[in-house]
Design an enzyme around this catalytic site. Structure first.
Site, PDB file in Angstrom:
ATOM      1  N   ASP A  72       0.817  -1.211   0.000  1.00 16.60           N
ATOM      2  CA  ASP A  72       0.000   0.000   0.000  1.00 16.60           C
ATOM      3  C   ASP A  72       0.851   1.260   0.000  1.00 16.60           C
ATOM      4  OD1 ASP A  72       0.918  -0.309   2.651  1.00 16.60           O
ATOM      5  OD2 ASP A  72      -0.988  -1.149   3.301  1.00 16.60           O
ATOM      6  N   GLU A  92      -9.600  -2.237   5.207  1.00 13.31           N
ATOM      7  CA  GLU A  92     -10.241  -1.925   6.480  1.00 13.31           C
ATOM      8  C   GLU A  92     -11.458  -2.817   6.718  1.00 13.31           C
ATOM      9  OE1 GLU A  92      -8.395  -0.207   8.178  1.00 13.31           O
ATOM     10  OE2 GLU A  92      -8.153   1.884   7.608  1.00 13.31           O
ATOM     11  N   ASP A 130      -7.545  -3.783  14.342  1.00 11.53           N
ATOM     12  CA  ASP A 130      -8.929  -4.090  13.967  1.00 11.53           C
ATOM     13  C   ASP A 130      -9.006  -5.208  12.938  1.00 11.53           C
ATOM     14  OD1 ASP A 130      -7.939  -2.797  11.765  1.00 11.53           O
ATOM     15  OD2 ASP A 130      -9.446  -1.193  11.720  1.00 11.53           O
ATOM     16  N   HIS A 190      -7.312  -5.504  10.056  1.00 10.03           N
ATOM     17  CA  HIS A 190      -7.105  -5.213   8.633  1.00 10.03           C
ATOM     18  C   HIS A 190      -5.738  -5.703   8.174  1.00 10.03           C
ATOM     19  CE1 HIS A 190      -5.127  -1.396  10.110  1.00 10.03           C
ATOM     20  NE2 HIS A 190      -4.319  -1.666   9.095  1.00 10.03           N
TER      21      HIS A 190
END
Length: 266
Positions: free
Chosen positions: A72, A148, A141, A143
């Site tokens: 990314d 996400e 979380d 990801h």
């Protein structure tokens, strides 16, 4: 799916570096047949990169015939920005090994046509025959890359809006000022990751414990994108003790027994 529960972050970094180096050496890459490796940024992989650099310096692995694709990049940050993932990778890894510059692929968050940039990235991965090993971390979380919660589990490389939790997590790299963190990023998709022949995910620290629990004990769920690893034939999570704290005792013991020969080396 395998899970290797090691003692601490140092062991995770050492083990994962040796694993990646072994995979490269077993493949015996050439210029015409390179080993294609997916790479992450962030705090978790730093120890792995440090150990890979040591292995290179000791002559135990070469990256001369390795082609890399990073997961990314932030939208709007130039390659020379201190917090760009381009800068991170060169400062912490690429500048210290023998990888040719033309073998390095990182999404361009300043491209004039971001959709075209994402499509070209996918096309280049396909042209090279796909990614052999995708190495990554996981967010608190759940990801992976910047996929996400609620990301499609079939998603491809695309533009993604970052969640508030991710912005808070990454503010530490931007003078602890959440307003400086870019709100958009380019990221490979969950589907892109799942197409890799093998996926290696690292998880260290108490803040990753819920994500590890979701990945190992939960159901496949788009709210925890790391759970998609359950569907991969060669998915591996390597974690430290702190990251296993939310697992059931019997779950942890099960994987400790399965991985006893590997754990005995440490």
């Amino acid at each position: 799916m395998r899970m290797l529960p090691l003692k601490d972050k140092a062991q995770v970094g050492l083990w994962s570096a040796r694993y990646i180096a072994d995979r490269i050496n077993q493949f015996a890459p050439t210029a015409e047949r390179p080993f294609v490796l997916g790479l992450p940024t962030g705090g978790t992989p730093l120890t792995t990169y440090e150990q890979l650099i040591k292995l290179y310096q000791q002559g135990e692995v070469s990256f001369a015939n390795v082609v890399t694709f990073n997961m990314d990049e932030y939208v709007g940050l130039s390659a020379d920005h201190p917090q760009s993932y381009h800068r991170f990778m060169f400062d912490n890894f690429f500048n210290h090994i023998d990888i040719p510059r033309e073998n390095i692929n990182i999404l361009d968050g300043t491209a004039s046509d971001l959709l075209a940039e994402c499509a070209a990235y996918e096309a280049k991965i396909t042209t090279l025959g796909g990614i052999k090993l995708f190495f990554g971390g996981v967010g608190s979380d759940g990801h992976i890359a910047f996929n996400e919660p609620a990301s499609s589990l079939r998603s491809r490389t695309r533009i993604k809006t970052l969640t508030q939790e991710t912005l808070i997590d990454n503010a530490r790299f931007f003078n602890n000022d959440i307003n400086q963190v870019p709100k958009l990023a380019l990221t490979v998709g969950v589907g892109t990751l799942m197409d890799a022949e093998e996926i290696l995910i690292l998880a260290t620290g108490h803040n990753k414990a819920l994500a590890v629990q979701a990945a190992i004990e939960g159901s496949v769920n788009h709210l925890w994108t790391v759970s998609a690893l359950q569907l991969h034939p060669r998915g591996l999570i390597v974690c430290d003790e702190a990251a296993t704290m939310e697992l059931k005792v019997k779950t942890l013991r099960y994987f400790q027994q399965l991985e006893a020969p590997e754990l005995a080396k440490y």
